[in-house]
Design a protein around this motif. Sequence first.
Motif, mmCIF file in Angstrom:
data_model
loop_
_atom_site.group_PDB
_atom_site.id
_atom_site.type_symbol
_atom_site.label_atom_id
_atom_site.label_comp_id
_atom_site.label_asym_id
_atom_site.label_seq_id
_atom_site.Cartn_x
_atom_site.Cartn_y
_atom_site.Cartn_z
ATOM 1 N N ARG A 299 -4.599 25.960 -10.147
ATOM 2 C CA ARG A 299 -4.444 24.787 -11.026
ATOM 3 C C ARG A 299 -5.325 24.903 -12.262
ATOM 4 N NH1 ARG A 299 -4.428 21.771 -6.169
ATOM 5 N NH2 ARG A 299 -6.631 21.263 -6.483
ATOM 6 N N ALA A 300 -6.556 25.361 -12.073
ATOM 7 C CA ALA A 300 -7.469 25.498 -13.208
ATOM 8 C C ALA A 300 -6.950 26.545 -14.194
ATOM 9 C CB ALA A 300 -8.864 25.871 -12.713
ATOM 10 N N GLY A 301 -6.472 27.666 -13.670
ATOM 11 C CA GLY A 301 -5.941 28.716 -14.536
ATOM 12 C C GLY A 301 -4.704 28.254 -15.280
ATOM 13 N N GLN A 302 -3.808 27.572 -14.574
ATOM 14 C CA GLN A 302 -2.581 27.096 -15.214
ATOM 15 C C GLN A 302 -2.898 26.131 -16.359
ATOM 16 O OE1 GLN A 302 0.042 24.684 -12.740
ATOM 17 N NE2 GLN A 302 1.834 25.516 -13.792
ATOM 18 N N GLY A 303 -3.830 25.217 -16.123
ATOM 19 C CA GLY A 303 -4.199 24.282 -17.174
ATOM 20 C C GLY A 303 -4.765 24.984 -18.388
ATOM 21 N N ARG A 304 -5.604 25.985 -18.176
ATOM 22 C CA ARG A 304 -6.215 26.730 -19.295
ATOM 23 C C ARG A 304 -5.162 27.488 -20.085
ATOM 24 N NH1 ARG A 304 -11.311 29.993 -19.683
ATOM 25 N NH2 ARG A 304 -11.450 30.506 -21.898
ATOM 26 N N VAL A 305 -4.254 28.157 -19.387
ATOM 27 C CA VAL A 305 -3.204 28.904 -20.077
ATOM 28 C C VAL A 305 -2.328 27.974 -20.905
ATOM 29 C CG1 VAL A 305 -1.071 30.229 -19.745
ATOM 30 C CG2 VAL A 305 -3.151 30.885 -18.525
ATOM 31 N N GLN A 306 -1.937 26.856 -20.322
ATOM 32 C CA GLN A 306 -1.027 25.961 -21.046
ATOM 33 C C GLN A 306 -1.716 25.246 -22.207
ATOM 34 O OE1 GLN A 306 1.248 23.491 -18.386
ATOM 35 N NE2 GLN A 306 2.171 25.252 -17.358
ATOM 36 N N ARG A 307 -3.040 25.166 -22.175
ATOM 37 C CA ARG A 307 -3.777 24.589 -23.307
ATOM 38 C C ARG A 307 -4.064 25.612 -24.397
ATOM 39 N NH1 ARG A 307 -6.967 22.681 -19.146
ATOM 40 N NH2 ARG A 307 -8.615 24.157 -19.722
ATOM 41 N N GLU A 308 -4.454 26.824 -23.986
ATOM 42 C CA GLU A 308 -5.057 27.763 -24.935
ATOM 43 C C GLU A 308 -4.280 29.054 -25.172
ATOM 44 O OE1 GLU A 308 -9.113 28.629 -23.927
ATOM 45 O OE2 GLU A 308 -9.557 26.552 -23.362
ATOM 46 N N HIS A 309 -3.362 29.405 -24.265
ATOM 47 C CA HIS A 309 -2.799 30.750 -24.324
ATOM 48 C C HIS A 309 -1.278 30.777 -24.438
ATOM 49 C CE1 HIS A 309 -6.773 32.246 -23.680
ATOM 50 N NE2 HIS A 309 -6.877 31.737 -22.466
ATOM 51 N N THR A 310 -0.710 29.766 -25.072
ATOM 52 C CA THR A 310 0.733 29.791 -25.315
ATOM 53 C C THR A 310 1.030 30.607 -26.575
ATOM 54 O OG1 THR A 310 0.670 27.802 -26.681
ATOM 55 C CG2 THR A 310 0.992 27.503 -24.303
ATOM 56 N N TYR A 311 2.297 30.971 -26.762
ATOM 57 C CA TYR A 311 2.678 31.686 -27.989
ATOM 58 C C TYR A 311 2.544 30.794 -29.222
ATOM 59 C CZ TYR A 311 4.058 35.991 -25.735
ATOM 60 O OH TYR A 311 4.030 37.189 -25.043
ATOM 61 N N GLN A 312 2.619 29.499 -29.051
ATOM 62 C CA GLN A 312 2.344 28.614 -30.194
ATOM 63 C C GLN A 312 0.911 28.808 -30.675
ATOM 64 O OE1 GLN A 312 3.676 24.488 -29.428
ATOM 65 N NE2 GLN A 312 4.710 25.365 -27.648
ATOM 66 N N ARG A 313 -0.029 28.815 -29.721
ATOM 67 C CA ARG A 313 -1.425 29.030 -30.099
ATOM 68 C C ARG A 313 -1.616 30.413 -30.712
ATOM 69 N NH1 ARG A 313 -1.280 24.505 -30.011
ATOM 70 N NH2 ARG A 313 -2.105 23.029 -28.477
ATOM 71 N N ARG A 314 -0.908 31.403 -30.197
ATOM 72 C CA ARG A 314 -1.062 32.764 -30.740
ATOM 73 C C ARG A 314 -0.579 32.835 -32.186
ATOM 74 N NH1 ARG A 314 -4.118 33.017 -27.014
ATOM 75 N NH2 ARG A 314 -3.907 34.405 -25.216
ATOM 76 N N LEU A 315 0.560 32.206 -32.466
ATOM 77 C CA LEU A 315 1.073 32.246 -33.830
ATOM 78 C C LEU A 315 0.160 31.473 -34.784
ATOM 79 C CD1 LEU A 315 4.916 31.890 -33.260
ATOM 80 C CD2 LEU A 315 3.651 33.946 -33.890
ATOM 81 N N GLU A 316 -0.379 30.362 -34.324
ATOM 82 C CA GLU A 316 -1.345 29.634 -35.161
ATOM 83 C C GLU A 316 -2.552 30.507 -35.473
ATOM 84 O OE1 GLU A 316 -0.228 25.181 -33.412
ATOM 85 O OE2 GLU A 316 -1.968 26.283 -32.655
ATOM 86 N N GLN A 317 -3.046 31.214 -34.456
ATOM 87 C CA GLN A 317 -4.176 32.113 -34.649
ATOM 88 C C GLN A 317 -3.808 33.254 -35.590
ATOM 89 O OE1 GLN A 317 -5.660 33.711 -30.959
ATOM 90 N NE2 GLN A 317 -7.025 35.169 -31.970
ATOM 91 N N MET A 318 -2.618 33.795 -35.424
ATOM 92 C CA MET A 318 -2.167 34.897 -36.271
ATOM 93 C C MET A 318 -2.194 34.506 -37.751
ATOM 94 S SD MET A 318 1.600 36.727 -36.406
ATOM 95 C CE MET A 318 1.386 37.706 -34.929
ATOM 96 N N PHE A 319 -1.609 33.355 -38.053
ATOM 97 C CA PHE A 319 -1.506 32.985 -39.460
ATOM 98 C C PHE A 319 -2.831 32.496 -40.041
ATOM 99 C CE2 PHE A 319 2.995 33.102 -38.315
ATOM 100 C CZ PHE A 319 3.428 33.955 -39.328
ATOM 101 N N ARG A 320 -3.725 31.965 -39.211
ATOM 102 C CA ARG A 320 -5.086 31.695 -39.695
ATOM 103 C C ARG A 320 -5.776 32.996 -40.085
ATOM 104 N NH1 ARG A 320 -5.478 28.046 -35.319
ATOM 105 N NH2 ARG A 320 -6.672 29.593 -34.111
ATOM 106 N N THR A 321 -5.612 34.018 -39.252
ATOM 107 C CA THR A 321 -6.223 35.312 -39.527
ATOM 108 C C THR A 321 -5.653 35.938 -40.787
ATOM 109 O OG1 THR A 321 -6.581 35.675 -37.153
ATOM 110 C CG2 THR A 321 -6.672 37.603 -38.584
ATOM 111 N N VAL A 322 -4.319 35.927 -40.888
ATOM 112 C CA VAL A 322 -3.655 36.535 -42.046
ATOM 113 C C VAL A 322 -4.037 35.818 -43.337
ATOM 114 C CG1 VAL A 322 -1.391 36.783 -43.152
ATOM 115 C CG2 VAL A 322 -1.730 37.551 -40.792
ATOM 116 N N LYS A 323 -4.026 34.499 -43.311
ATOM 117 C CA LYS A 323 -4.312 33.745 -44.534
ATOM 118 C C LYS A 323 -5.778 33.836 -44.937
ATOM 119 C CE LYS A 323 -0.413 30.627 -43.972
ATOM 120 N NZ LYS A 323 0.085 29.253 -43.701
ATOM 121 N N GLY A 324 -6.640 34.167 -43.974
ATOM 122 C CA GLY A 324 -8.054 34.341 -44.287
ATOM 123 C C GLY A 324 -8.413 35.752 -44.702
ATOM 124 N N ALA A 325 -7.425 36.656 -44.647
ATOM 125 C CA ALA A 325 -7.667 38.054 -44.987
ATOM 126 C C ALA A 325 -7.491 38.275 -46.491
ATOM 127 C CB ALA A 325 -6.697 38.944 -44.223
#
Length: 328
Positions: A299-325
């Motif tokens: 349960r703890a792992g599932q909650g963490r993944v669904q909060r922090e490790h979805t592809y939505q979060r990855r794409l947000e991180q990607m474009f923050r990185t790209v726009k800051g480069a």
Amino acid sequence: MDPILIVGSFGKPWNTAHYLVHAAEKIGHRVSTFDPLQAGATEEMLMKRVEESRPTYMLIMKGTGFKPEWNEALKEKGIYTILWHPDPDIPDWLLPLIRSVDFCFTMAEGMIPEWKEKGAKQVAWLSQGFEPAFFEAGPITDMDLRFYGADVAFVGNIDSTNNYLTRRYKLKRILREGFHLKWWGPRLGRKLINLPILLSSIGRAYGGRFIYGPEFAKVALCSKVFLAFDRETEIRLSMSARMYTAVGCGAFYMCEAMDGIESVLTPGKEIVTFKGEEEMIDKIRYYLPRESEREQIARAGQGRVQREHTYQRRLEQMFRTVKGAPHA
């Protein structure tokens, strides 16, 4: 939000490109797609898609089938090009594309120095993720528990190539210890080299098919221990998407220890890790009768993944990185 052209393989329902499209649309991007592996794919077809959609960014997933000269033509039109490679390696065929795109993302943080050495202009780590909408199991029935359930589940390839031989040895050990094992994945080819496996206890432990989507989720939920072996555990933070998918579906997930994994999911609280075959067996034996501990960790792992490790979060991180480069 910026319009994006997502380039990747869409031929199978489990291809990651499908997850990226869903995630990008969910966070507000206008998305168009192109599959370089479709029959007769040409630069003209790609340019037509570009003219129709006018993307600001092109995201290439993996790069299979995408020609570097196509990328150069897009850059001439002012499109910022990004490559995200989901494997812990740099195959030779990928090198021209690595050197052509504006930004590279690798799923293996420990590979960043090699990406730079191979000529990547800019490179960063971006782990894979989970897209919940594709893995809705629905209610679990008694029939599901009988069909998908096991003491230990393994999902992956165990064919005769050197990459997978150690998996076979470990799965054999699990069976010798008397645990009920089911493994799911590509069916072994009927060739002479596979005959001993097909006729062995491992062959009899085969679940019967390759699984994805809701069936993957049912295996995650119906199995007591979801066991995983990543390809390159010596490479820092090179976890496969399977970890996020299984844990996001609610699995009690056990995998080999890897440098840095505690920054993603906490061992002993959200997943369980082991070093070596003996510790693997000891931990399976420890956790199997302790249902409440397994459920708490899952349960703890599932909650963490669904909060922090979805592809939505990855794409947000990607474009923050790209726009800051520089020069993004």
